[in-house]
Design a protein around this motif. Structure first.
Motif, PDB file in Angstrom:
ATOM      1  N   ARG A 216     136.848 -15.141  75.839  1.00  0.00           N
ATOM      2  CA  ARG A 216     135.518 -14.532  75.904  1.00  0.00           C
ATOM      3  C   ARG A 216     135.616 -13.027  76.106  1.00  0.00           C
ATOM      4  N   TYR A 217     136.550 -12.611  76.958  1.00  0.00           N
ATOM      5  CA  TYR A 217     136.710 -11.179  77.207  1.00  0.00           C
ATOM      6  C   TYR A 217     137.134 -10.438  75.945  1.00  0.00           C
ATOM      7  N   LEU A 218     138.101 -10.995  75.206  1.00  0.00           N
ATOM      8  CA  LEU A 218     138.571 -10.351  73.985  1.00  0.00           C
ATOM      9  C   LEU A 218     137.490 -10.338  72.908  1.00  0.00           C
ATOM     10  N   THR A 219     136.724 -11.428  72.814  1.00  0.00           N
ATOM     11  CA  THR A 219     135.638 -11.469  71.842  1.00  0.00           C
ATOM     12  C   THR A 219     134.579 -10.419  72.157  1.00  0.00           C
ATOM     13  N   ALA A 220     134.215 -10.306  73.427  1.00  0.00           N
ATOM     14  CA  ALA A 220     133.229  -9.300  73.824  1.00  0.00           C
ATOM     15  C   ALA A 220     133.761  -7.890  73.587  1.00  0.00           C
ATOM     16  N   ARG A 221     135.048  -7.694  73.824  1.00  0.00           N
ATOM     17  CA  ARG A 221     135.646  -6.373  73.608  1.00  0.00           C
ATOM     18  C   ARG A 221     135.645  -6.005  72.132  1.00  0.00           C
ATOM     19  N   GLU A 222     135.997  -6.946  71.263  1.00  0.00           N
ATOM     20  CA  GLU A 222     135.988  -6.677  69.830  1.00  0.00           C
ATOM     21  C   GLU A 222     134.571  -6.417  69.318  1.00  0.00           C
ATOM     22  N   GLN A 223     133.620  -7.177  69.823  1.00  0.00           N
ATOM     23  CA  GLN A 223     132.236  -6.977  69.415  1.00  0.00           C
ATOM     24  C   GLN A 223     131.732  -5.607  69.843  1.00  0.00           C
ATOM     25  N   ARG A 224     132.097  -5.191  71.054  1.00  0.00           N
ATOM     26  CA  ARG A 224     131.689  -3.879  71.538  1.00  0.00           C
ATOM     27  C   ARG A 224     132.306  -2.759  70.699  1.00  0.00           C
ATOM     28  N   ALA A 225     133.570  -2.953  70.312  1.00  0.00           N
ATOM     29  CA  ALA A 225     134.230  -1.949  69.475  1.00  0.00           C
ATOM     30  C   ALA A 225     133.571  -1.864  68.100  1.00  0.00           C
ATOM     31  N   GLU A 226     133.194  -3.004  67.520  1.00  0.00           N
ATOM     32  CA  GLU A 226     132.515  -2.998  66.229  1.00  0.00           C
ATOM     33  C   GLU A 226     131.149  -2.325  66.323  1.00  0.00           C
ATOM     34  N   ASP A 227     130.427  -2.567  67.418  1.00  0.00           N
ATOM     35  CA  ASP A 227     129.121  -1.931  67.599  1.00  0.00           C
ATOM     36  C   ASP A 227     129.256  -0.415  67.707  1.00  0.00           C
ATOM     37  N   GLU A 228     130.298   0.033  68.392  1.00  0.00           N
ATOM     38  CA  GLU A 228     130.511   1.476  68.522  1.00  0.00           C
ATOM     39  C   GLU A 228     130.845   2.104  67.178  1.00  0.00           C
ATOM     40  N   VAL A 229     131.647   1.398  66.374  1.00  0.00           N
ATOM     41  CA  VAL A 229     131.995   1.923  65.052  1.00  0.00           C
ATOM     42  C   VAL A 229     130.765   2.002  64.159  1.00  0.00           C
ATOM     43  N   GLN A 230     129.892   0.991  64.225  1.00  0.00           N
ATOM     44  CA  GLN A 230     128.695   0.983  63.402  1.00  0.00           C
ATOM     45  C   GLN A 230     127.674   2.003  63.866  1.00  0.00           C
ATOM     46  N   SER A 231     127.629   2.283  65.161  1.00  0.00           N
ATOM     47  CA  SER A 231     126.640   3.222  65.685  1.00  0.00           C
ATOM     48  C   SER A 231     127.031   4.676  65.451  1.00  0.00           C
ATOM     49  N   GLU A 232     128.306   4.951  65.230  1.00  0.00           N
ATOM     50  CA  GLU A 232     128.744   6.331  65.035  1.00  0.00           C
ATOM     51  C   GLU A 232     128.144   6.966  63.779  1.00  0.00           C
ATOM     52  N   PRO A 233     128.171   6.308  62.603  1.00  0.00           N
ATOM     53  CA  PRO A 233     127.543   6.938  61.427  1.00  0.00           C
ATOM     54  C   PRO A 233     126.054   7.187  61.602  1.00  0.00           C
ATOM     55  N   LEU A 234     125.337   6.256  62.274  1.00  0.00           N
ATOM     56  CA  LEU A 234     123.904   6.451  62.490  1.00  0.00           C
ATOM     57  C   LEU A 234     123.645   7.673  63.361  1.00  0.00           C
ATOM     58  N   ALA A 235     124.437   7.798  64.427  1.00  0.00           N
ATOM     59  CA  ALA A 235     124.264   8.949  65.322  1.00  0.00           C
ATOM     60  C   ALA A 235     124.617  10.242  64.602  1.00  0.00           C
ATOM     61  N   GLN A 236     125.654  10.199  63.767  1.00  0.00           N
ATOM     62  CA  GLN A 236     126.057  11.393  63.050  1.00  0.00           C
ATOM     63  C   GLN A 236     125.002  11.794  62.018  1.00  0.00           C
ATOM     64  N   ARG A 237     124.440  10.778  61.323  1.00  0.00           N
ATOM     65  CA  ARG A 237     123.415  11.076  60.331  1.00  0.00           C
ATOM     66  C   ARG A 237     122.168  11.633  60.998  1.00  0.00           C
ATOM     67  N   ALA A 238     121.795  11.100  62.156  1.00  0.00           N
ATOM     68  CA  ALA A 238     120.626  11.637  62.868  1.00  0.00           C
ATOM     69  C   ALA A 238     120.868  13.069  63.311  1.00  0.00           C
ATOM     70  N   GLY A 239     122.080  13.363  63.743  1.00  0.00           N
ATOM     71  CA  GLY A 239     122.390  14.735  64.137  1.00  0.00           C
ATOM     72  C   GLY A 239     122.353  15.698  62.972  1.00  0.00           C
ATOM     73  N   ASP A 240     122.834  15.241  61.799  1.00  0.00           N
ATOM     74  CA  ASP A 240     122.795  16.104  60.613  1.00  0.00           C
ATOM     75  C   ASP A 240     121.375  16.391  60.187  1.00  0.00           C
ATOM     76  N   GLU A 241     120.503  15.361  60.240  1.00  0.00           N
ATOM     77  CA  GLU A 241     119.098  15.573  59.856  1.00  0.00           C
ATOM     78  C   GLU A 241     118.410  16.548  60.803  1.00  0.00           C
ATOM     79  N   GLN A 242     118.697  16.415  62.091  1.00  0.00           N
ATOM     80  CA  GLN A 242     118.086  17.296  63.060  1.00  0.00           C
ATOM     81  C   GLN A 242     118.566  18.745  62.848  1.00  0.00           C
ATOM     82  N   GLN A 243     119.850  18.886  62.518  1.00  0.00           N
ATOM     83  CA  GLN A 243     120.379  20.230  62.286  1.00  0.00           C
ATOM     84  C   GLN A 243     119.792  20.839  61.006  1.00  0.00           C
ATOM     85  N   HIS A 244     119.576  19.982  59.989  1.00  0.00           N
ATOM     86  CA  HIS A 244     118.998  20.471  58.748  1.00  0.00           C
ATOM     87  C   HIS A 244     117.569  20.962  58.953  1.00  0.00           C
TER      88      HIS A 244
END
Length: 245
Positions: A216-244
């Protein structure tokens, strides 16, 4: 723990690590795994050479139990990491091969150890003959599992199919061999039978409690890592739009 003991422990660890590193690099230059050089460092610093004079000078008697505890803890953590990184998918279709290798290695080692024990007992008879033969046979069946893991790691094949097969075979063989050794000690009267029976609740606890919790711990850790990877492009795109803007 006194200041003197702390200083001696630190000095002892420094000497062990330095000599193991030097001899490990030398072993690699000779085309051998680094663990062979590290084993040689342990022999040089142990009580084998110079009647233990070097060992007594570097490792006083009052700090040896603490150094031994640190060493055992290091081996336990290393083996935990090796097991954690073992990809069980590599063993698909090779379970029969792993069982066959384990059984073959135990039978051959036990047989050769028993023959050697008979020859040794005839030349130097000590105590119970059957117990001595069974003990030496069981002792020869036990694999140096941490050494095997280090060799596979040094060679970079621990994540290959052959490396996974070797690790699984050695692990299964070690479990059987240690149980066999405990049974031999019980048979010879060197160990109480109730202590051997403790392996049953230990195995149940590891399989029924520890393994699901780690899963369970490893599954939760992998899921958290995947969520962080998926959230990075969204955060980066929002920052680019705000800067534009």
């Amino acid at each position: 723990m006194t200041t003197h003991q702390t200083a001696m422990i630190m000095m002892g660890l420094a000497v062990v690590l330095a000599l193991a590193h030097v001899l490990g690099r030398l072993a690699r230059r000779c085309g051998q795994p680094a663990v062979l050089g590290e084993i040689l460092a342990g022999i040089l610093l142990g009580p084998t050479l110079f009647h233990g004079a070097l060992s007594d000078a570097v490792f006083p008697t009052d700090v040896r139990p603490m150094l031994s505890t640190l060493g055992n803890l290091g081996v336990a953590l290393f083996m935990f990491l090796v097991g954690l990184e073992l990809d069980h998918r590599l063993l698909r279709g090779n379970k029969r091969a792993a069982v066959g290798v384990s059984v073959g290695s135990i039978v051959c080692s036990f047989g050769l150890g028993a023959v050697l024990a008979v020859w040794l007992w005839n030349a130097h008879p000590v105590g119970d003959r059957l117990g001595f033969v069974l003990f030496l046979g069981a002792a020869m069946s036990i694999t140096a599992f941490p050494v095997l893991a280090r060799i596979l790691t040094d060679r970079g094949i621990q994540h290959t199919r052959v490396g996974a097969l070797a690790m699984a075979s050695a692990a299964a063989g070690d479990v059987v061999a240690w149980l066999l050794l405990a049974a031999v000690l019980t048979f010879t009267g060197s160990q109480s039978s109730w202590q051997v029976l403790l392996v049953l609740p230990y195995a149940v606890a590891m399989v029924a409690v520890v393994r699901p919790l780690l899963g369970r711990y490893l599954t939760a850790r992998e899921q958290r890592a995947e969520d962080e990877v998926q959230s990075e492009p969204l955060a980066q795109r929002a920052g680019d739009e705000q800067q534009h803007r």
